[in-house]
Design a protein around this motif. Structure first.
Motif, PDB file in Angstrom:
ATOM      1  N   LEU A   1      -4.599  -0.308   1.237  1.00  0.00           N
ATOM      2  CA  LEU A   1      -4.111  -1.529   1.879  1.00  0.00           C
ATOM      3  C   LEU A   1      -4.521  -1.680   3.335  1.00  0.00           C
ATOM      4  O   LEU A   1      -4.252  -2.713   3.944  1.00  0.00           O
ATOM      5  CB  LEU A   1      -2.586  -1.600   1.751  1.00  0.00           C
ATOM      6  CG  LEU A   1      -2.050  -1.552   0.315  1.00  0.00           C
ATOM      7  CD1 LEU A   1      -0.529  -1.524   0.324  1.00  0.00           C
ATOM      8  CD2 LEU A   1      -2.571  -2.720  -0.499  1.00  0.00           C
ATOM      9  N   GLY A   2      -5.144  -0.664   3.910  1.00  0.00           N
ATOM     10  CA  GLY A   2      -5.613  -0.767   5.288  1.00  0.00           C
ATOM     11  C   GLY A   2      -4.492  -1.045   6.261  1.00  0.00           C
ATOM     12  O   GLY A   2      -3.350  -0.604   6.079  1.00  0.00           O
ATOM     13  N   ASP A   3      -4.801  -1.817   7.311  1.00  0.00           N
ATOM     14  CA  ASP A   3      -3.794  -2.052   8.348  1.00  0.00           C
ATOM     15  C   ASP A   3      -2.766  -3.104   7.951  1.00  0.00           C
ATOM     16  O   ASP A   3      -1.883  -3.437   8.736  1.00  0.00           O
ATOM     17  CB  ASP A   3      -4.454  -2.410   9.673  1.00  0.00           C
ATOM     18  CG  ASP A   3      -5.100  -3.793   9.680  1.00  0.00           C
ATOM     19  OD1 ASP A   3      -5.173  -4.430   8.612  1.00  0.00           O
ATOM     20  OD2 ASP A   3      -5.537  -4.239  10.762  1.00  0.00           O
ATOM     21  N   SER A   4      -2.863  -3.619   6.731  1.00  0.00           N
ATOM     22  CA  SER A   4      -1.846  -4.556   6.244  1.00  0.00           C
ATOM     23  C   SER A   4      -0.695  -3.844   5.542  1.00  0.00           C
ATOM     24  O   SER A   4       0.295  -4.482   5.172  1.00  0.00           O
ATOM     25  CB  SER A   4      -2.473  -5.576   5.297  1.00  0.00           C
ATOM     26  OG  SER A   4      -2.960  -4.950   4.126  1.00  0.00           O
ATOM     27  N   ALA A   5      -0.801  -2.520   5.372  1.00  0.00           N
ATOM     28  CA  ALA A   5       0.218  -1.782   4.616  1.00  0.00           C
ATOM     29  C   ALA A   5       1.603  -1.920   5.225  1.00  0.00           C
ATOM     30  O   ALA A   5       2.588  -2.138   4.509  1.00  0.00           O
ATOM     31  CB  ALA A   5      -0.172  -0.308   4.509  1.00  0.00           C
ATOM     32  N   GLY A   6       1.697  -1.791   6.554  1.00  0.00           N
ATOM     33  CA  GLY A   6       3.000  -1.872   7.191  1.00  0.00           C
ATOM     34  C   GLY A   6       3.653  -3.224   7.010  1.00  0.00           C
ATOM     35  O   GLY A   6       4.860  -3.325   6.754  1.00  0.00           O
ATOM     36  N   CYS A   7       2.872  -4.284   7.125  1.00  0.00           N
ATOM     37  CA  CYS A   7       3.411  -5.634   6.963  1.00  0.00           C
ATOM     38  C   CYS A   7       3.840  -5.880   5.520  1.00  0.00           C
ATOM     39  O   CYS A   7       4.916  -6.425   5.253  1.00  0.00           O
ATOM     40  CB  CYS A   7       2.357  -6.645   7.403  1.00  0.00           C
ATOM     41  SG  CYS A   7       2.998  -8.295   7.680  1.00  0.00           S
ATOM     42  N   LEU A   8       2.995  -5.447   4.569  1.00  0.00           N
ATOM     43  CA  LEU A   8       3.345  -5.603   3.153  1.00  0.00           C
ATOM     44  C   LEU A   8       4.602  -4.791   2.820  1.00  0.00           C
ATOM     45  O   LEU A   8       5.476  -5.261   2.080  1.00  0.00           O
ATOM     46  CB  LEU A   8       2.178  -5.159   2.285  1.00  0.00           C
ATOM     47  CG  LEU A   8       0.940  -6.061   2.326  1.00  0.00           C
ATOM     48  CD1 LEU A   8      -0.254  -5.364   1.676  1.00  0.00           C
ATOM     49  CD2 LEU A   8       1.221  -7.384   1.626  1.00  0.00           C
TER      50      LEU A   8
END
Length: 313
Positions: free
Chosen positions: A286-293
């Motif tokens: 998920l790259g750097d979107s993991a935290g937001c997801l």
């Protein structure tokens, strides 16, 4: 359209989204964290960003967000909704959940950034379908998330998963935590960057440059890289012995080196295991979107625990 706010607060930037019930990212936005303005200004910026996201939801989807999930760095008391400490943001004991709930008029879930990213990797990312997984983020430091049956274990005091502070080189380099020889002093992206910058004489060189030099056969780069891989394998085998995960997910800046990291790492871990079962070792998806997801998942989980009925802040 029913939706939630997802907000991932980093040391330099904040990533946010409005997330639908099926996980669709309905709206995305980014803002600088503004830590140079001090901790109070950072908190004010988070509250303002969340309020703007709420306003966008009302305007675009006809109703405010039903809940919000927020991921923050540092030490996080998830049960009480307190951002206890973050060195890079300068805050201590910030009642962030209560502040956001008051501002939004909706329930809020607060999570640790790496554990929240691990939650997303476990449910919708690289460890999807694994009943037990370990997510390890190789960034400025090294932190982990212990996944069990679709949730992430925070521990009794919120410290679970701090794999970066396993001592792998007793008596080695001092760590800001107070110990010597911690894993993150040898195998984090920051540690590799520093070692390579010193070796090549370029203070601007980083871990990505070291990885490129490894592929070209530079002996100093190979030595530094292998040292990091060996330290990482030592720490991971300790974790595997304790946790017995089915899948090991590696993310963060150092993992962006791809097979330059994964091929020697898999070999190093394989050589060290004896009775332990070797897990599948895979890159994060998920790259750097993991935290937001993951923050979005926290928000929906908060609503789902009430069987579809919203709880009061």
């Amino acid at each position: 359209m029913r939706h939630v706010i997802a907000l991932d607060v980093g040391g330099t930037g904040m990533k946010a989204a409005l997330v639908g019930a099926d996980g669709t990212l309905l709206h995305q936005d980014r803002r600088p964290t503004g830590r140079e303005r001090g901790p109070d200004a950072v908190v004010a910026g988070i509250l303002d960003f969340a309020a703007d996201l709420r306003g966008h939801g009302v305007q675009r989807y006809g109703e405010p967000a039903a809940a919000a999930g927020v991921a923050v760095p540092g030490i996080v008391d998830e049960a009480n909704g307190v951002a206890a400490y973050a060195a890079n943001l300068g805050w201590r004991d910030v009642p962030l959940r209560a502040l956001l709930a008051d501002r939004l008029g909706a329930p809020v879930a607060l999570g640790h950034d790496v554990r929240t990213g691990g939650l997303a990797e476990g449910r919708i990312g690289a460890a999807r379908g694994a009943d037990r997984f370990l997510f390890v983020a190789l960034g400025t430091g090294i932190a982990g998330a212990i996944g069990v049956d679709g949730r992430v274990e925070a521990g009794a005091h919120g410290f679970a998963g701090e794999i970066g502070h396993i001592v792998v080189r007793p008596g080695g380099s001092p760590c800001p935590c107070g110990q010597r020889g911690c894993l993150e002093r040898f195998a984090s992206a920051a540690a590799v960057s520093q070692a390579w910058a010193d070796a090549c004489g370029d203070p601007e060189a980083d871990a990505a440059d070291c990885a490129k030099a490894v592929t070209s056969g530079d002996p100093n780069a190979v030595r530094i890289w292998q040292g990091a891989v060996d330290a990482l394998a030592d720490g991971l085998v300790t974790a595997l012995t304790l946790l017995d995960p089915r899948t090991l997910v590696m993310g963060g800046g150092l993992a962006e080196a791809g097979e330059t990291l994964f091929t020697p790492l898999r070999d190093a871990v394989r050589r060290r295991v004896t009775f332990q079962k070797l897990p599948e070792i895979v890159p994060a998806a998920l790259g750097d979107s993991a935290g937001c997801l993951g923050a979005g998942l926290l928000a929906w989980d908060l609503l789902n625990t009430t069987d579809g009925t919203e709880v009061t802040p």
